[in-house]
Design a protein around this motif. Structure first.
Motif, PDB file in Angstrom:
ATOM      1  N   ASN A 142       0.854  -1.190   0.000  1.00 37.47           N
ATOM      2  CA  ASN A 142       0.000   0.000   0.000  1.00 37.47           C
ATOM      3  C   ASN A 142       0.884   1.231   0.000  1.00 37.47           C
ATOM      4  OD1 ASN A 142      -2.262  -1.643   0.140  1.00 37.47           O
ATOM      5  ND2 ASN A 142      -2.323  -1.577   2.374  1.00 37.47           N
ATOM      6  N   PHE A 143       0.804   2.000  -1.077  1.00 34.95           N
ATOM      7  CA  PHE A 143       1.649   3.183  -1.240  1.00 34.95           C
ATOM      8  C   PHE A 143       0.770   4.416  -1.458  1.00 34.95           C
ATOM      9  CE2 PHE A 143       3.817  -0.577  -2.827  1.00 34.95           C
ATOM     10  CZ  PHE A 143       5.035  -0.522  -2.167  1.00 34.95           C
ATOM     11  N   ASP A 144       1.265   5.569  -1.068  1.00 35.61           N
ATOM     12  CA  ASP A 144       0.543   6.834  -1.241  1.00 35.61           C
ATOM     13  C   ASP A 144      -0.818   6.823  -0.552  1.00 35.61           C
ATOM     14  OD1 ASP A 144       2.544   8.130  -2.678  1.00 35.61           O
ATOM     15  OD2 ASP A 144       1.727   7.567  -4.632  1.00 35.61           O
ATOM     16  N   MET A 145      -0.843   6.385   0.691  1.00 31.11           N
ATOM     17  CA  MET A 145      -2.098   6.397   1.443  1.00 31.11           C
ATOM     18  C   MET A 145      -2.386   7.788   2.031  1.00 31.11           C
ATOM     19  SD  MET A 145      -1.930   2.632   3.187  1.00 31.11           S
ATOM     20  CE  MET A 145      -3.622   2.668   3.782  1.00 31.11           C
ATOM     21  N   LYS A 146      -1.364   8.666   2.053  1.00 34.42           N
ATOM     22  CA  LYS A 146      -1.549  10.037   2.538  1.00 34.42           C
ATOM     23  C   LYS A 146      -1.097  11.065   1.508  1.00 34.42           C
ATOM     24  CE  LYS A 146      -0.621   8.650   7.297  1.00 34.42           C
ATOM     25  NZ  LYS A 146       0.352   8.722   8.397  1.00 34.42           N
ATOM     26  N   THR A 147      -0.360  10.627   0.491  1.00 37.42           N
ATOM     27  CA  THR A 147       0.200  11.513  -0.521  1.00 37.42           C
ATOM     28  C   THR A 147      -0.308  11.095  -1.893  1.00 37.42           C
ATOM     29  OG1 THR A 147       2.142  10.079  -0.713  1.00 37.42           O
ATOM     30  CG2 THR A 147       2.307  11.955   0.817  1.00 37.42           C
ATOM     31  N   SER A 148       0.178  11.752  -2.928  1.00 40.43           N
ATOM     32  CA  SER A 148      -0.171  11.383  -4.306  1.00 40.43           C
ATOM     33  C   SER A 148       1.069  11.534  -5.180  1.00 40.43           C
ATOM     34  CB  SER A 148      -1.312  12.257  -4.831  1.00 40.43           C
ATOM     35  OG  SER A 148      -0.939  13.621  -4.850  1.00 40.43           O
ATOM     36  N   SER A 149       1.008  10.943  -6.366  1.00 42.99           N
ATOM     37  CA  SER A 149       2.163  10.941  -7.274  1.00 42.99           C
ATOM     38  C   SER A 149       1.723  11.229  -8.707  1.00 42.99           C
ATOM     39  CB  SER A 149       2.859   9.576  -7.240  1.00 42.99           C
ATOM     40  OG  SER A 149       3.387   9.296  -5.960  1.00 42.99           O
ATOM     41  N   TRP A 150       2.427  12.195  -9.341  1.00 40.70           N
ATOM     42  CA  TRP A 150       2.209  12.442 -10.765  1.00 40.70           C
ATOM     43  C   TRP A 150       2.529  11.160 -11.533  1.00 40.70           C
ATOM     44  CZ3 TRP A 150      -0.253  16.637 -12.077  1.00 40.70           C
ATOM     45  CH2 TRP A 150      -0.022  17.865 -11.457  1.00 40.70           C
ATOM     46  N   ILE A 151       1.790  10.896 -12.612  1.00 42.49           N
ATOM     47  CA  ILE A 151       2.092   9.773 -13.507  1.00 42.49           C
ATOM     48  C   ILE A 151       2.164  10.304 -14.943  1.00 42.49           C
ATOM     49  CG2 ILE A 151       1.053   8.005 -12.026  1.00 42.49           C
ATOM     50  CD1 ILE A 151      -1.390   8.055 -14.002  1.00 42.49           C
ATOM     51  N   VAL A 152       2.674   9.493 -15.850  1.00 42.61           N
ATOM     52  CA  VAL A 152       2.751   9.873 -17.255  1.00 42.61           C
ATOM     53  C   VAL A 152       1.337  10.211 -17.746  1.00 42.61           C
ATOM     54  CG1 VAL A 152       3.256   9.051 -19.587  1.00 42.61           C
ATOM     55  CG2 VAL A 152       4.799   8.481 -17.699  1.00 42.61           C
ATOM     56  N   THR A 153       1.219  11.364 -18.357  1.00 40.58           N
ATOM     57  CA  THR A 153      -0.075  11.872 -18.813  1.00 40.58           C
ATOM     58  C   THR A 153      -0.188  11.763 -20.330  1.00 40.58           C
ATOM     59  OG1 THR A 153      -0.224  13.407 -16.951  1.00 40.58           O
ATOM     60  CG2 THR A 153      -1.522  13.956 -18.897  1.00 40.58           C
TER      61      THR A 153
END
Length: 195
Positions: A142-153
């Motif tokens: 489980n990753f980014d449960m409190k944050t977020s991450s940009w991904i390729v758009t």
């Protein structure tokens, strides 16, 4: 600090190798069927194989230095390359508060962030995770449960001023959109690297 030659000192290499080995052993579920001795041998070959390979190790060090906690998540059966993803529990601390790309950065009239996710990834020599990569990562924990991450758009979205990011909430991956020029203290980006 990164060196302009993008090479590691002997001390940096030793420290990185020890960190990667400990993480590999601790999170065996991320790389079932792979053996650390094989990974280490591949990394050591890269160390002595020339400039391009040495720069990949520097990139791996940059992933670690900026808080990504890189780990092996698989091996490409065609090329033999090991695939590393940023596996920090939350989006890497050393890469937060960045907008999506250079165009978005230049479009901001005031309160510009220091850089963009795509610029930083390029400087580090890594690729942003795609949505598919991000979903694969979430199968390993489980990753980014409190944050977020940009991904390729996708280009179609980017041309209209948007960019995509992901997080993990309510036991589910969510893909969202934002203006590409936005940036937040709880959003960075995760990268991948093949060695």
């Amino acid at each position: 600090m990164s060196s302009t030659k993008k090479e590691l000192s002997a001390e940096q290499w030793e420290s990185l190798l020890n960190t990667l080995k400990a993480r590999f052993e601790k999170y065996r579920n991320r790389h079932e069927g792979l053996d650390w001795a094989d990974v280490q041998a591949k990394l050591e070959v890269s160390l002595s194989a020339g400039q391009v390979s040495a720069e990949k190790l520097w990139s791996l060090h940059e992933m670690e230095r900026t808080g990504g906690e890189p780990d092996v998540i698989g091996q490409d059966t065609k090329t033999g390359e090991y695939i590393f993803y940023d596996c920090s529990a939350e989006s890497p601390k050393g890469r937060r508060s960045v907008c999506y790309d250079r165009k978005a950065l230049e479009a901001r009239k005031e309160n510009k962030p220091a850089t963009s996710a795509l610029d930083m990834a390029a400087e580090m020599g890594i690729d942003l995770l795609t949505e598919e990569d991000y979903r694969k990562l979430q199968q390993l924990g489980n990753f980014d449960m409190k944050t977020s991450s940009w991904i390729v758009t996708p280009d179609e979205i980017r041309k209209l001023g948007g960019a995509l990011f992901c997080d993990f909430r309510y036991n589910m991956v969510f893909v969202y959109h934002n203006g590409a020029d936005s940036y937040y203290a709880a959003r960075a980006f995760r990268g991948s690297l093949r060695i």
